[in-house]
Each structure stands twice: as C-alpha cells, then as structure tokens.
Design a protein around this motif. Structure first.
Motif, PDB file in Angstrom:
ATOM      1  N   GLN A  27       0.845  -1.206   0.000  1.00  0.00           N
ATOM      2  CA  GLN A  27       0.000   0.000   0.000  1.00  0.00           C
ATOM      3  C   GLN A  27       0.874   1.248   0.000  1.00  0.00           C
ATOM      4  O   GLN A  27       1.834   1.355   0.762  1.00  0.00           O
ATOM      5  CB  GLN A  27      -0.912   0.018   1.227  1.00  0.00           C
ATOM      6  N   SER A  31      -2.268   6.553   1.431  1.00  0.00           N
ATOM      7  CA  SER A  31      -3.342   6.512   0.429  1.00  0.00           C
ATOM      8  C   SER A  31      -3.979   5.127   0.442  1.00  0.00           C
ATOM      9  O   SER A  31      -3.524   4.224   1.136  1.00  0.00           O
ATOM     10  CB  SER A  31      -2.793   6.799  -0.968  1.00  0.00           C
ATOM     11  N   SER A  32      -5.026   4.957  -0.340  1.00  0.00           N
ATOM     12  CA  SER A  32      -5.672   3.648  -0.377  1.00  0.00           C
ATOM     13  C   SER A  32      -5.196   2.840  -1.595  1.00  0.00           C
ATOM     14  O   SER A  32      -5.723   1.783  -1.883  1.00  0.00           O
ATOM     15  CB  SER A  32      -7.192   3.821  -0.414  1.00  0.00           C
ATOM     16  N   GLU A  33      -4.196   3.368  -2.288  1.00  0.00           N
ATOM     17  CA  GLU A  33      -3.731   2.725  -3.524  1.00  0.00           C
ATOM     18  C   GLU A  33      -2.781   1.562  -3.216  1.00  0.00           C
ATOM     19  O   GLU A  33      -1.950   1.645  -2.308  1.00  0.00           O
ATOM     20  CB  GLU A  33      -2.995   3.788  -4.360  1.00  0.00           C
ATOM     21  N   TRP A  34      -2.926   0.474  -3.963  1.00  0.00           N
ATOM     22  CA  TRP A  34      -2.027  -0.679  -3.823  1.00  0.00           C
ATOM     23  C   TRP A  34      -1.182  -0.821  -5.093  1.00  0.00           C
ATOM     24  O   TRP A  34      -1.695  -0.680  -6.195  1.00  0.00           O
ATOM     25  CB  TRP A  34      -2.830  -1.964  -3.636  1.00  0.00           C
ATOM     26  N   ASN A  66       1.598  -1.639   5.066  1.00  0.00           N
ATOM     27  CA  ASN A  66       0.514  -2.587   4.793  1.00  0.00           C
ATOM     28  C   ASN A  66       0.807  -3.416   3.541  1.00  0.00           C
ATOM     29  O   ASN A  66       1.188  -2.873   2.502  1.00  0.00           O
ATOM     30  CB  ASN A  66      -0.811  -1.842   4.618  1.00  0.00           C
ATOM     31  N   ARG A  68      -0.576  -6.774   0.987  1.00  0.00           N
ATOM     32  CA  ARG A  68      -1.724  -7.602   0.587  1.00  0.00           C
ATOM     33  C   ARG A  68      -1.192  -8.760  -0.256  1.00  0.00           C
ATOM     34  O   ARG A  68      -0.422  -8.540  -1.199  1.00  0.00           O
ATOM     35  CB  ARG A  68      -2.693  -6.763  -0.241  1.00  0.00           C
ATOM     36  N   PHE A  84      -4.543  -9.658   4.230  1.00  0.00           N
ATOM     37  CA  PHE A  84      -3.981  -8.333   4.502  1.00  0.00           C
ATOM     38  C   PHE A  84      -3.166  -8.421   5.791  1.00  0.00           C
ATOM     39  O   PHE A  84      -3.620  -9.002   6.776  1.00  0.00           O
ATOM     40  CB  PHE A  84      -5.093  -7.303   4.679  1.00  0.00           C
TER      41      PHE A  84
END
Length: 519
Positions: A27, A31-34, A66, A68, A84
């Motif tokens: 991540q 931000s919420s971007e992966w 983070n 994933r 996650f």
C-alpha cells in the motif's frame, strides 16, 4: 524478506490440483492505492505449496507498512483468496512466523497463508581500531604539528566520501590517537577490498589545515592487524615530485583492530522481546471543556480530537509488537468520581486492579468514556505516571520486556523538577517515553525533557541514556487535509528513535538477543 507457504487451498482445477501463484501488493503510504511489488514462482498441481522466491522489502519500525497477498491460479483468472497484513505484524509475531486465513471468496474457506520474515544480514559488523604515527613532518612555525587523520571510503564511481575524523593530538610529531569505533558499512560499504584512503593533516585554528600526507589501505588489509602491527608510509605526492631524496612524511602504525557484530532491533523482536505500550492522557482544565468546540478534547461527529488522532497514529503501529494487545491507559490532572479527588494516574477504564484496555480501540473507548465522567482540573503532573511505568519496567530487566509510555498533553507542566528526576531514574530501565504536545502552547519544557540537544540531568545526576522523544502535534496538521498522511508522518517521527533506544539499553546491559529456534 517474507517467504510464504499456502495450506488447504480451494481446488479450482477440475482434472488435477491447483497451480497457485502469490502476488504481493504494497500500500502506498497515506493513500488507499495498492501497487504490485512482485510474484512468487508458480508451483504446479498442489494445494499446499511452499514458495522459494522471497520478497525483499525495506523495513521501517516507525511506519505502518501494509501488505496484501493475493493468491490466484496461474494462467487463469481464478482468484483463490487474499490476506492483509502489516509487515510489523509478521516481524512482531513469534519467531517471525505468521499464519493468516485467506478470505475473499464468498461462502468458501480458502485455506491459510503462512508468512516467514527474516532480516537480511547487511554487514552489521563494527570495527574498533587504534593508530599512532611516527616522525610526521613539522608544519607549525613555532611548535611541532597538531596531527589528525581523516578516513575516506571509495565510492563505485571512483570518488571518495569522508567517513571518520580522529581527534587532534596537539604539538607532537609522534601522536597516539584514541581508539575509535566505526560500522564496516561506513568504512567500505561491506566490500572488504574497496580502497580506504587516509589523509594526515596538521590542525590550524583558522580551519586551513595543512596536508601532511596520505596512504591507502582496505578493510581486508586493516583486519590483518589482528595478528601483527601494520606500518604505513605517509606520502605527500607534491613533495615526492619536487624532492629527489624524499622518502616519506612519516609513518602511521595500526596498533589494534577488532571486529564485533552489532545486533539489530529485529534480532531482539525475533528473539522474543515484547514491547509493552502504556498511554497517559492529560485531563487538565487548560485543555478546555470537552463539550466546547474550542477544547482540545472536543470530538465532532466528523473528526476525532487531536488527542484521539495522536493516540491512534502511534498506537496502531506499536500494537503489532505487543502479543497480548492489552494496553494500560491512564489519565492525569482530573477530579475523579465518586469523591472528586484529584488524580494523576487514574485508569481510563475505571478498573484500578486492571487498567488494561483491549487494543487501541479499547483505549479510545475508555478515553471517551472518561471525558464524560471526570472533571478536568489540574495541576499537570507527569512524574506519577512515569514512576508508575518505571516501577513495572524495573521488575523485568533481562531484555524480554521493553516499555513505551505515550504521554499526550497540552504542555503546561507543573512538576518539572519531579519529572526530570523521574526520567533520569527511568533512563537506566528498559523503557522509552514519547510525548506528543497538542494545542498552541510553547513547549520549551518538553524540548528540555527531550534531551536531544543537552543531556537531561536532575540534582547533579545525568540521564544514562536519552529516552524521551517529543513532537508538537501542530507540526503535523497539513493544510491539504490529508489526515492519514499527516498522522503517518507524526507516528514516523515519534517512533523513529525507539529502536535505537531499545538497542542502547540492551548494549549497556550486555544483553544478547535470544536466538529464534531453527524450524
């Protein structure tokens, strides 16, 4: 470098077992971007694959990193599940092994993913050496020379970077310098045959130091001095060109050279050291009435208070290293029911026997509950809660427990002398103190407690180590309103010193990390 294995995968292949691959996404901070980071190899025809390919990630204790893991079938669009996890959770888990259920396929049990983290040994050796010189050139008109050495490591592109300077030894042509310590990384970047250049200078008060001469060596050559003295000729190229009879400008002798391995923060965490997190929150009247929007404790339906934001930012990272996720949480400076007595260490959950809250969410809940039941008052005394945590830290000093106390305050401190005394005493214990200052106050007192510029002292006793890190919350509220990013920056700055502080405690006590048992 997390390695991975899967167990009991969904069988999506009609004729044989599945051919799984694991894709790692990281991540983007704040931000919420992966972003896809890498993939394992494909292992044919199994529901229990052990992957060989490792992912090499840079690890930062002070950041929430983070990850994933998506599991899919190679060559098909079949999705077998995902997990996650924060990198800190893998490192903070027992022996660096973490098992997580795979989720994401409705109504199906997708199996589990097993993650293993190990630290890449990046040349963690530290060298201690001592040098002396003989018959150096005389450079000063009235006295002899005032020699010092400058060490340079060579870079890939042939340039040199300064990596160490010795002290100046005054008025002698035969100086003996103090032993000094330097990481091997700094000396040669881990390449034992890379050139190390050493210049010899005569110190001048005005900064125009005179060049006496130079010599070159390498880490490998220096390390031979463990069995014998090594003597280097100091040469001045300009003199050599000018004078036919020039021999040298003196000699430098390597008197001693020893190497020891330095342990890292991860070594101790993997060896079982637990971080214990305690929170103390300022409930003094100077914060303003919690029901008023001007109060530092005011939480609107849309926005957490500065206190709650700071607690969440720091706590969510530290909780990954605390196996029971139970955090003692106190308030100070309020009148507490039923009798309205002033308290400087009342449990936020109202349970004197067990002040621990379950997870950071539990601490937040108890904090909001306390705001409704206590009366904000004063004075602002830090010493009681510091002494409380120090008392617990003093019970186990073998390196298996390390305590971090987070104090969030509006900064007007009433018991400065007692607090300094408490910190100086605590500096010899396995603990660190983080202070986050909220609101518009001047925080000079906090800066003094931080001890970065001047080592903290109390009644003639100096702190054994620097254990306090202070930051003002207002420095992290950015105009763009990206709260996630600004709180990540806050956590990063307050937590950045914790690994060093933990290591300094272990080092002064000569505590080695427990070796994790081999699998």
């Amino acid at each position: 470098t997390p390695g991975s294995s899967l167990r009991n995968l969904l069988d999506m292949d009609t004729f044989s077992k599945s051919d799984p691959v694991v894709v790692l996404f990281v991540q983007v901070s704040g931000s919420s971007e992966w972003k896809e980071f890498g993939r394992t190899e494909v292992i044919d025809n199994t529901l229990n694959p052990d992957f060989v390919r490792k992912f090499v990630l840079d690890y930062y204790f002070e950041e929430k990193q983070n990850l994933r893991f998506d599991v899919a079938l190679f060559g098909a669009q079949d999705f077998l599940g995902q997990a996650f996890v924060a990198l800190g959770e893998v490192i903070g888990s027992q022996r660096g092994r973490l098992e997580r259920p795979l989720t994401g396929v409705p109504g199906k049990r997708c199996g589990t993913i097993l993650l293993l983290a190990e630290e890449l040994s990046n040349c963690r050796d530290i060298v201690t050496m001592q040098l002396c010189a003989n018959k150096l050139d005389k450079k000063d008109f009235f006295g002899k020379s005032d020699p010092f050495l400058v060490f340079y490591r060579s870079n890939e592109d042939g340039t040199f970077t300064i990596c160490h300077k010795t002290e100046v030894v005054k008025n002698t042509l035969n100086p003996v310098w103090q032993p000094f310590t330097i990481p091997v990384r700094a000396l040669c970047n881990g390449d034992y045959d890379r050139t190390v250049k050493i210049d010899v200078y005569d110190w001048d008060r005005d900064g125009s130091h005179d060049f006496i001469g130079e010599f070159a060596t390498s880490y490998r050559e220096l390390s031979r001095a463990q069995s014998q003295f090594t003597v280097y000729e100091v040469l001045n190229p300009r003199k050599k060109c000018k004078k036919k009879k020039y021999v040298n400008s003196g000699t430098v002798t390597l008197l001693s050279f020893s190497v020891e391995s330095e342990f890292t923060f991860v070594d101790y965490i993997r060896g079982g050291t637990q971080l214990n997190f305690t929170v103390a929150i300022d409930f003094t009247a100077s914060n303003g009435l919690p029901s008023q929007p001007t109060s530092l404790h005011y939480a609107s339906p849309y926005q957490l208070s500065a206190y709650a934001l700071a607690l969440k930012a720091v706590g969510e990272i530290i909780q990954d290293y605390d196996s029971d996720k139970l955090f003692p949480a106190y308030g100070f400076g309020a009148k507490v029911p039923p009798d309205g007595k002033i308290s400087h260490q009342f449990p936020l959950n109202n349970n004197v026997e067990n002040p621990s809250c379950a997870g950071i969410e539990g601490v937040l809940e108890s904090y909001l509950q306390s705001l409704r039941t206590v009366q904000l008052y004063g004075p602002t005394n830090f010493a009681p809660v510091i002494n409380q945590v120090a008392g617990i830290a003093a019970q186990v000093t073998d390196g298996s427990q390390y305590h971090v106390l987070l104090i969030i305050t509006d900064g007007v401190i009433s018991d400065m002398l007692q607090t300094k005394e408490a910190i100086v005493t605590a500096s010899s214990l396995p603990m660190s103190i983080i202070i986050v200052g909220v609101g518009p106050a001047e925080f000079e007192a906090m800066e003094e407690l931080d001890g970065d510029e001047v080592r903290l002292s109390s009644r003639g006793r100096y702190a054994e180590r620097d254990i306090v890190q202070f930051v003002p919350f207002r420095d992290y509220v950015d105009d763009s309103g990206n709260q996630v990013l600004s709180m990540a920056r806050l956590a990063k700055d307050v937590l950045a010193e914790i690994p060093e502080q933990l290591l300094s405690y272990m080092k002064t006590r000569d505590i080695k990390p427990h070796r994790a048992d081999p699998e």
